[in-house]
Structure formats: structure tokens, C-alpha cells
Design an enzyme around this catalytic site. Sequence first.
Site, PDB file in Angstrom:
ATOM      1  N   HIS A 273       0.814  -1.200   0.000  1.00  0.00           N
ATOM      2  CA  HIS A 273       0.000   0.000   0.000  1.00  0.00           C
ATOM      3  C   HIS A 273       0.854   1.258   0.000  1.00  0.00           C
ATOM      4  CE1 HIS A 273      -2.476   3.279   1.454  1.00  0.00           C
ATOM      5  NE2 HIS A 273      -3.535   2.587   1.120  1.00  0.00           N
ATOM      6  N   CYS A 274       1.813   1.267   0.889  1.00  0.00           N
ATOM      7  CA  CYS A 274       2.484   2.530   1.206  1.00  0.00           C
ATOM      8  C   CYS A 274       3.204   3.153   0.010  1.00  0.00           C
ATOM      9  CB  CYS A 274       3.486   2.308   2.335  1.00  0.00           C
ATOM     10  SG  CYS A 274       2.679   1.912   3.898  1.00  0.00           S
ATOM     11  N   ILE A 275       4.090   2.405  -0.624  1.00  0.00           N
ATOM     12  CA  ILE A 275       4.994   3.053  -1.579  1.00  0.00           C
ATOM     13  C   ILE A 275       4.290   3.458  -2.872  1.00  0.00           C
ATOM     14  CG2 ILE A 275       7.129   2.750  -2.901  1.00  0.00           C
ATOM     15  CD1 ILE A 275       8.191   1.156  -0.526  1.00  0.00           C
ATOM     16  N   ASP A 278       0.467   5.827  -1.439  1.00  0.00           N
ATOM     17  CA  ASP A 278       0.528   7.067  -0.652  1.00  0.00           C
ATOM     18  C   ASP A 278       0.942   8.283  -1.485  1.00  0.00           C
ATOM     19  OD1 ASP A 278      -0.159   5.334   1.312  1.00  0.00           O
ATOM     20  OD2 ASP A 278       1.659   5.579   2.506  1.00  0.00           O
TER      21      ASP A 278
END
Length: 435
Positions: A273-275, A278
Site C-alpha cells: 500500500h504505502c509506496i 501514498d
Amino acid sequence: VSDGYHITEAGEIVDSDVAIVGLGYVGMSLARAACGAGLRVAGLEISAVTVASLRAGRSHVDDVSDADVRVMLAAGFSPDTDPDVLATARTVVICVPTPLHGDGSPDLGPLRAASQALASRLRPGTLVVVESTSYPGTTESVVRPILEADSGLVGGRDFGLAFSPERIDPGNRRYGLAGTPKVVGGHTPGCTAAAAAFYRQFVDVVVQAKGTREAELAKIIENTYRNVNIALVNEFARLAHDLGIDVWDALNCAATKPFGYQVFYPGPGPGGHCIPIDPTYFTYQVRSHGRISRLVELALEINSAMPTYVVDRAVRLLNQQKKAANGSTVLLLGVTYKANISDQRGAACWEVARQLRALGGSVAYHDPYVSSWELDGTAVPRETELGYATRSADLTILLQDHSIYDPSDLAASARLLLDTCGRTRGLAGDTVEVL
Ligand SMILES: NC(=O)c1ccc[n+]([C@@H]2O[C@H](COP(=O)([O-])OP(=O)(O)OC[C@H]3O[C@@H](n4cnc5c(N)ncnc54)[C@H](O)[C@@H]3O)[C@@H](O)[C@H]2O)c1
């Protein structure tokens, strides 16, 4: 009752010290840490399947084991689908997903739903903390209005409101929740102090941000930094390949500089999800203010093109052996977004497999962490005998460097190997190519 960070109306029953909304990777890690600190932890989760499984002592996330769940249950952890658990909690932490819509725009539906479920049950004195990653301003302009409208309470005066980015790194044994500094930013300085006091119960170092937006931006900066640097080395990898230079050797040489440089490695495209997601939240917000972050958008574009590049390299490798992708058997090794975990969200394997199938390739996979995999409604066949599978496939692509994969064995057994992880550097030859 007053305990320094929470004030309830006299006579009210407090059933839990904290209620966690969304029992996924983030929520479960938080729940385990809070239970470990002796807090009474309730959990609100919309998935009845997840709640039933947790109540039966089974974990569904990599970093929390079944044994952990049983210890948590024994300590009073109570997962539930009933939003009324929110009405009797001193602190509520929101850990629901923040995905993207099909058109690439932020989907704040789960965050709005969680805020609405809480709003009508919100009591004076409750501390509300948002951990779901989103663009700066979300806590103030999306969550707070919902909480205030439905409850008739005012944030910062009647209830505490803060944002605290989650830094969980699935599979990381060195940095867990307690040992990773936790950033908190409140709607008011009092909210910041309340949130800091809450987290200090089970996190060693708490860092106080100026406000919610600074804490939200801090998270975006951390992940965008990784996305941009990964894009940079991916671009170097592509150009170095064209120029006949070993980018992995160059990167390792550069990494010996003891200051001013942090090493990143190329790959088939970052997942999770994060990289990848976001930074997209950030570029969306910036565009909605009539501005453009060219660097961040370019990095997203470079990284999202990597699966196509991998397929292109695979087709060329087959072509060198006078083979076409159409009709070839292709084995994908490692179909998760990180090594040694089972999470497939956003992993490059999806797009690589999709494109190979579209070219007429017959795709199978091997992954000790993934027992079944369905792509676009069709199961991808799973191979369990690694040596047999690599010897049989026309082409093997190493997509994720799970530690069970031995580079020498792979190079020796695969008829053709495309290594996107740099594990077989030094073994490259006619039948082995490194990204
Ligand atoms: N996984 C990570 O490594 C990581 C790291 C840092 C930040 N984050 C952020 O944390 C947030 C949560 O991520 P995650 O990986 O835990 O997601 P996840 O998908 O693993 O878990 C989210 C859970 O929330 C539940 N849920 C959805 N809507 C709900 C609702 N309205 N009420 C109650 N439960 C609901 C889902 O069923 C799911 O079980 C995201 O914003 C993510 O960006 C994740």
C-alpha cells in the site's frame, strides 16, 4: 474519571481502554502492542469472517501469529462487528484501508464509514486517533466534520483528535511497533499531548508534530522518498542495461560511501500500500489545489511501467532462444510484494502475469507463502516442486527474493532465468539475465 489523557462523564462505564477500528495489518499490530501493555482492547471489524477467525484464535496477518492472538484473547482482546464497542472506549484508533478508486483517485469511503460509525457513539472525553494514511488535511477536513456533525461535540474541546502515521513494516524483525518512533499530531496542542500519552504506554519514543497535517505529510514524505529513489534506480537499471553496464555492481560500489547516500535497488515495481499508493494521495491533493508535483508523478510513472519492462525483457530472452511468448510456459517465483511474507497487494506479479497471459503465455507460479492465486477470475496454477518446476518451464522469472530461493540452484536448473532481484549477479550468461 480523569487519568491525564481522558476525562469521562462521571458514572459512565468504560469497557475498553482502546477500541481499534479495522483489524488488518495495522490494527492487529496495534492491538497486540496495546494488549501487551495491559490495556483492555476492543476491535471493530466489518468482516464477520475475520472476527470469527480471530475469536477462534486464528490470525490472518503475517506479523501476528495464532499464538499471539490466543494470548491477546486471554488478555481480554474482543474483536467484534458491532459498532457499539466504540461507545464505551476511552480511546478509538481508526486503522481502516485508504485505497484508490478505479480512476486512481483516493477512496476515503472506509474512513468516512468508520468516522460515521463512531460519530453517533462519541462521548465527551474520548480520544480519537486516525492511523489510516491519507493526504494532509484529511483528519481536519474529512474526519473532524463527520465526528462533530453527528455527535454535536467539538473536537479539541469535547473530544481529542489526532493523526498518527503507522510505520509498520511487515516481516521486519528489527523494528517493531514499540521500537519505532511514533509521530503524533493533534488538532490542538492538548490533543497532541493526549495522543502522545496514549502511545507512550507501548511505544518507546513518541515524536510530537506541530499538528495533524504535519503528521500526515510526514508519512507521505517517508513513502514518497522511497518511491522516488526506487524510480531513480529503476531508471538507472534500464539505462545501464542498454549501455551494457552492470547496475548492481555500480550500486554496491556507490553504497560503500559512508555518508550522504542510501542504497536502493531496482525491481519489478514496488507493491503493497504505502509506496505506490501514498504518493498518489499526495499528487491528487496537490492537483486539486491547481499545482503539480512533477517529480513525484514521474516516479510513479516510472515504477508503474516496470512490470511492462519485465515482460519486455522476458519476451526478448525467449526470442534469443528462438521462442515466442505465445505458447511458452512461464514460471513466476515469489508473487508477494515483499520477501518472506504472504501479502500480494499491489505486487508486480499481477501485471506481469496478466501481460504474459495476454501474449499467449502459460503462466504458473511458485511461492511458499501463497497457497492459491486467482488472477482476473482464473486460477494461476501453483507449482510446489521448485526444482522440477524450474527445469520444466521455458522461462522462470524471479519476482520476489524469498530467502528459500538459492541463486546457484535457480541459475543451474532454470532453462531460462530472468532475475528481477539481482540474486544471480555473477551467474549471468546466455540463459540467465539480471534486470
Ligand atoms: N500494511 C502496512 O504495512 C501499512 C503500513 C503503514 C500504513 N498503513 C496504512 O494503514 C491503513 C490500514 O492498512 P492495513 O494494511 O492494516 O489494511 P488492511 O486491509 O490489512 O486492514 C484494514 C481492515 O479494516 C477493515 N475495515 C474496512 N472498513 C472498515 C470499517 N468501516 N469499519 C471497520 N473495519 C473496516 C477491513 O475489513 C480490514 O480488515 C491504510 O491506510 C494503510 O495505508 C499500512
